[in-house]
Write a protein that holds these residues in place. Structure first.
Motif, mmCIF file in Angstrom:
data_model
loop_
_atom_site.group_PDB
_atom_site.id
_atom_site.type_symbol
_atom_site.label_atom_id
_atom_site.label_comp_id
_atom_site.label_asym_id
_atom_site.label_seq_id
_atom_site.Cartn_x
_atom_site.Cartn_y
_atom_site.Cartn_z
ATOM 1 N N LEU A 112 0.857 -1.176 0.000
ATOM 2 C CA LEU A 112 0.000 0.000 0.000
ATOM 3 C C LEU A 112 0.895 1.229 0.000
ATOM 4 O O LEU A 112 1.846 1.307 0.775
ATOM 5 C CB LEU A 112 -0.882 0.030 1.248
ATOM 6 C CG LEU A 112 -2.069 -0.925 1.313
ATOM 7 C CD1 LEU A 112 -2.933 -0.587 2.521
ATOM 8 C CD2 LEU A 112 -2.901 -0.865 0.039
ATOM 9 N N CYS A 113 0.607 2.182 -0.870
ATOM 10 C CA CYS A 113 1.331 3.455 -0.854
ATOM 11 C C CYS A 113 1.046 4.120 0.491
ATOM 12 O O CYS A 113 -0.117 4.244 0.883
ATOM 13 C CB CYS A 113 0.846 4.338 -2.002
ATOM 14 S SG CYS A 113 1.459 6.031 -1.890
ATOM 15 N N SER A 114 2.089 4.515 1.202
ATOM 16 C CA SER A 114 1.869 5.048 2.548
ATOM 17 C C SER A 114 1.188 6.417 2.509
ATOM 18 O O SER A 114 0.635 6.846 3.509
ATOM 19 C CB SER A 114 3.190 5.134 3.311
ATOM 20 O OG SER A 114 4.065 5.996 2.626
ATOM 21 N N ALA A 115 1.200 7.075 1.360
ATOM 22 C CA ALA A 115 0.512 8.366 1.262
ATOM 23 C C ALA A 115 -0.965 8.157 0.890
ATOM 24 O O ALA A 115 -1.849 8.444 1.679
ATOM 25 C CB ALA A 115 1.205 9.261 0.244
ATOM 26 N N CYS A 116 -1.216 7.615 -0.297
ATOM 27 C CA CYS A 116 -2.613 7.557 -0.789
ATOM 28 C C CYS A 116 -3.316 6.253 -0.450
ATOM 29 O O CYS A 116 -4.515 6.126 -0.676
ATOM 30 C CB CYS A 116 -2.652 7.796 -2.292
ATOM 31 S SG CYS A 116 -1.963 6.433 -3.254
ATOM 32 N N GLN A 117 -2.602 5.240 0.072
ATOM 33 C CA GLN A 117 -3.173 3.940 0.443
ATOM 34 C C GLN A 117 -3.597 3.115 -0.763
ATOM 35 O O GLN A 117 -4.311 2.121 -0.616
ATOM 36 C CB GLN A 117 -4.374 4.092 1.402
ATOM 37 C CG GLN A 117 -4.132 4.999 2.593
ATOM 38 C CD GLN A 117 -3.067 4.460 3.529
ATOM 39 O OE1 GLN A 117 -3.053 3.283 3.844
ATOM 40 N NE2 GLN A 117 -2.163 5.310 3.975
ATOM 41 N N PRO A 149 6.590 5.874 -2.404
ATOM 42 C CA PRO A 149 5.254 6.239 -2.874
ATOM 43 C C PRO A 149 4.936 5.682 -4.255
ATOM 44 O O PRO A 149 5.838 5.367 -5.012
ATOM 45 C CB PRO A 149 5.308 7.769 -2.919
ATOM 46 C CG PRO A 149 6.750 8.110 -3.097
ATOM 47 C CD PRO A 149 7.515 7.030 -2.394
ATOM 48 N N CYS A 150 3.623 5.600 -4.535
ATOM 49 C CA CYS A 150 3.154 5.081 -5.823
ATOM 50 C C CYS A 150 3.468 6.097 -6.933
ATOM 51 O O CYS A 150 3.780 7.246 -6.633
ATOM 52 C CB CYS A 150 1.660 4.807 -5.749
ATOM 53 S SG CYS A 150 0.670 6.304 -5.749
ATOM 54 N N PRO A 151 3.396 5.699 -8.200
ATOM 55 C CA PRO A 151 3.743 6.615 -9.298
ATOM 56 C C PRO A 151 2.950 7.923 -9.273
ATOM 57 O O PRO A 151 3.500 8.974 -9.589
ATOM 58 C CB PRO A 151 3.398 5.806 -10.555
ATOM 59 C CG PRO A 151 3.399 4.385 -10.128
ATOM 60 C CD PRO A 151 3.041 4.348 -8.680
ATOM 61 N N ILE A 152 1.674 7.857 -8.890
ATOM 62 C CA ILE A 152 0.875 9.099 -8.877
ATOM 63 C C ILE A 152 1.380 10.041 -7.787
ATOM 64 O O ILE A 152 1.613 11.220 -8.016
ATOM 65 C CB ILE A 152 -0.632 8.788 -8.698
ATOM 66 C CG1 ILE A 152 -1.161 8.064 -9.940
ATOM 67 C CG2 ILE A 152 -1.427 10.072 -8.458
ATOM 68 C CD1 ILE A 152 -2.627 7.663 -9.860
ATOM 69 N N CYS A 153 1.589 9.499 -6.587
ATOM 70 C CA CYS A 153 2.059 10.338 -5.476
ATOM 71 C C CYS A 153 3.471 10.870 -5.754
ATOM 72 O O CYS A 153 3.833 11.952 -5.302
ATOM 73 C CB CYS A 153 2.056 9.558 -4.169
ATOM 74 S SG CYS A 153 0.399 9.258 -3.532
ATOM 75 N N ALA A 154 4.283 10.085 -6.506
ATOM 76 C CA ALA A 154 5.671 10.486 -6.760
ATOM 77 C C ALA A 154 5.781 11.462 -7.927
ATOM 78 O O ALA A 154 6.784 12.155 -8.058
ATOM 79 C CB ALA A 154 6.514 9.239 -7.041
#
Ligand SMILES: [Zn+2]
Ligand SMILES: [Zn+2]
Lengths: 255, 203
Positions: free
Chosen positions: B61-66, B73-78
């Motif tokens: 799970l991406c620790s920011a957006c879950q 972080p996931c590609p969107i958050c990064a």
């Protein structure tokens, strides 16, 4: 004569559970067939014609087809979606609490017409109460009555002697008990004479009269406690929607 | 075994049993899938088995957006391209996929992993709401778009979040009701979703 393959009923949608790709398994409460479970196919797709008529808290006219295990909903037309309840978090929490108690206190296939009517009228009363809990208390007591758990309010539940006009005790299993029998019922709560009179009045009077009764804050707490204990005893668990409702009441106020 | 009852070979029975646990798949479909795989060349079955294993072993799970991702972080958050002032709250990871298909949204996401449904035992504490609130502490986010499903559970969740978020001084919006009541967001078509995004309103 075999039962017809297709039948009609009005129903209140108590619960909905996602199933498969786009289906939902619904728990319905009907006036003449009691509680039943039915499959609503494809209703989670935005283009589904039935979806909007089968959401939880919809009161709808349904057409169902009998299945081997589960009946399937083939047609639905909403009579009332209770928009005033859906648009207000507190009222919605109260409505969910009502639906959960109905689910908890009914068995599948058992007709209970008076409980069906009580449930609908209670849902109609909630928006006008503006978050006040009188409709819930009245519903709780009437629900116990409609499902065979009406608490004893005139004679001691243990010794059967008529109750004296004084502070007594309340046992969640059966009703009021007199001070001399209290020792035999370890799970009983004190019950003031004032709240005993409110309970008797709620069971005797219509809702309009019942809501005219003004309760002090401590009487309101006591009434909520004794009815809540009674419901927990007969329902055999805590209400989840009740816990959610308390959480909503603790949220920062709007605006 | 003389009475005519021939039991299934144990590996066949086992796969049928596992497949029939999947949503929307009954024992008949599970048996059909199993015999289909049995007829396919071995590398195909191996590829499927490896994909199933990797699903659990190589996702987090991406620790920011879950959201479910390969990296944290996931590609969107990064991504430096995304607008960090806007956060769109959805119920499930698949809802992100649906919204990304519109190519109209450039902000970040937050996945709740469900919706409030007290009768099914899902209260606010079962959702990723705490994570959402701690993300908003930074003050970077100016607008939160509530994109929960347009059904009773989704509405309850949106109203609950609105009560928590408005005191934080954020702009809180909700997808417009172009979406029919009672449906699931992941099944909305692009046109409907685009309109819903454009028509979002103060909540
Ligand atoms: Zn007694
Ligand atoms: Zn992320």
């Amino acid at each position: 004569m075999p039962a017809p393959r297709v039948y009609r009923t009005e129903a209140l949608v108590l619960r909905g559970m996602d199933l498969g790709e786009a289906d939902r398994l619904l728990t319905l409460f009907t006036p003449r067939l009691g509680k039943l479970r039915a499959l609503a196919r494809g209703v989670r797709r935005p283009k589904s014609k039935l979806g909007g008529h089968l959401d939880v808290l919809c009161h709808s006219d349904l057409m169902l087809a009998r299945g081997r295990n589960l009946d399937t909903i083939t047609g639905a037309q909403a009579r009332h979606g209770f928009p005033a309840l859906r648009g207000d978090l507190l009222a919605l929490g109260q409505a969910l609490y009502v639906l959960e108690l109905v689910d908890l206190f009914t068995a599948e296939g058992m007709e209970n017409y008076s409980l069906f009517q009580l449930t609908l009228t209670t849902l109609e009363r909630l928006p006008d109460a503006g978050g006040g809990e009188t409709p819930l208390r009245y519903f709780e007591l009437r629900l116990l009555e409609a499902t065979g758990y009406r608490p004893q309010l005139y004679n001691c539940h243990v010794c059967r002697r008529p109750l004296e006009p004084q502070d007594n005790y309340f046992s969640p299993s059966g009703g009021v008990i007199c001070p001399s029998c209290q020792a035999q019922e370890p799970f009983s709560h004190p019950l003031s004479l004032g709240v005993l009179k409110v309970l008797r009045h709620y069971l005797r009077a219509g809702y309009e009269e019942a809501r005219g009764v003004r309760l002090t804050p401590s009487q309101a707490r006591e009434l909520k406690l004794v009815l809540g204990e009674c419901l927990r005893y007969h329902g055999e668990r805590d209400s989840r929607a009740g816990a959610f409702l308390e959480r909503v009441k603790g949220l920062p106020s709007q605006g | 075994m003389k009475d005519g009852f021939i039991p299934l070979a144990a590996p066949v029975a086992r796969l049928i049993e596992e497949l029939s646990k999947l949503p929307g798949i009954g024992p008949k479909t599970a048996a059909r899938l199993t015999y289909y795989l049995l007829r396919r060349p071995a590398p195909e079955a191996t590829a499927l088995a490896e994909a199933v294993l990797a699903l659990k072993e190589k996702t987090i799970l991406c620790s920011a957006c879950q959201n479910i991702a390969e990296a944290d972080p996931c590609p969107i958050c990064a991504s430096p391209e995304r607008d960090r002032a806007t956060l769109c709250v959805v119920e499930e990871p698949l809802d992100i996929l649906a919204l990304e298909r519109t190519r109209k949204y450039r902000g970040l996401y937050h996945v709740l992993h469900g919706a409030i449904s007290p009768l099914e035992g899902v209260g606010p504490e079962q959702l990723r709401i705490r994570e959402l609130l701690s993300r908003l502490q930074g003050g970077q986010v100016k607008e939160v778009i509530l994109a929960t499903n347009p059904n009773l559970e989704g509405e309850a969740t949106a109203m609950y979040l609105q009560r928590l978020l408005v005191p934080l001084g954020l702009r809180v919006t909700r997808l417009a009701r172009g979406l029919p009541v009672g449906g699931d967001l992941e099944y909305a078509d692009e046109v409907t979703l685009t309109r819903a995004l454009e028509g979002r309103q103060e909540f």
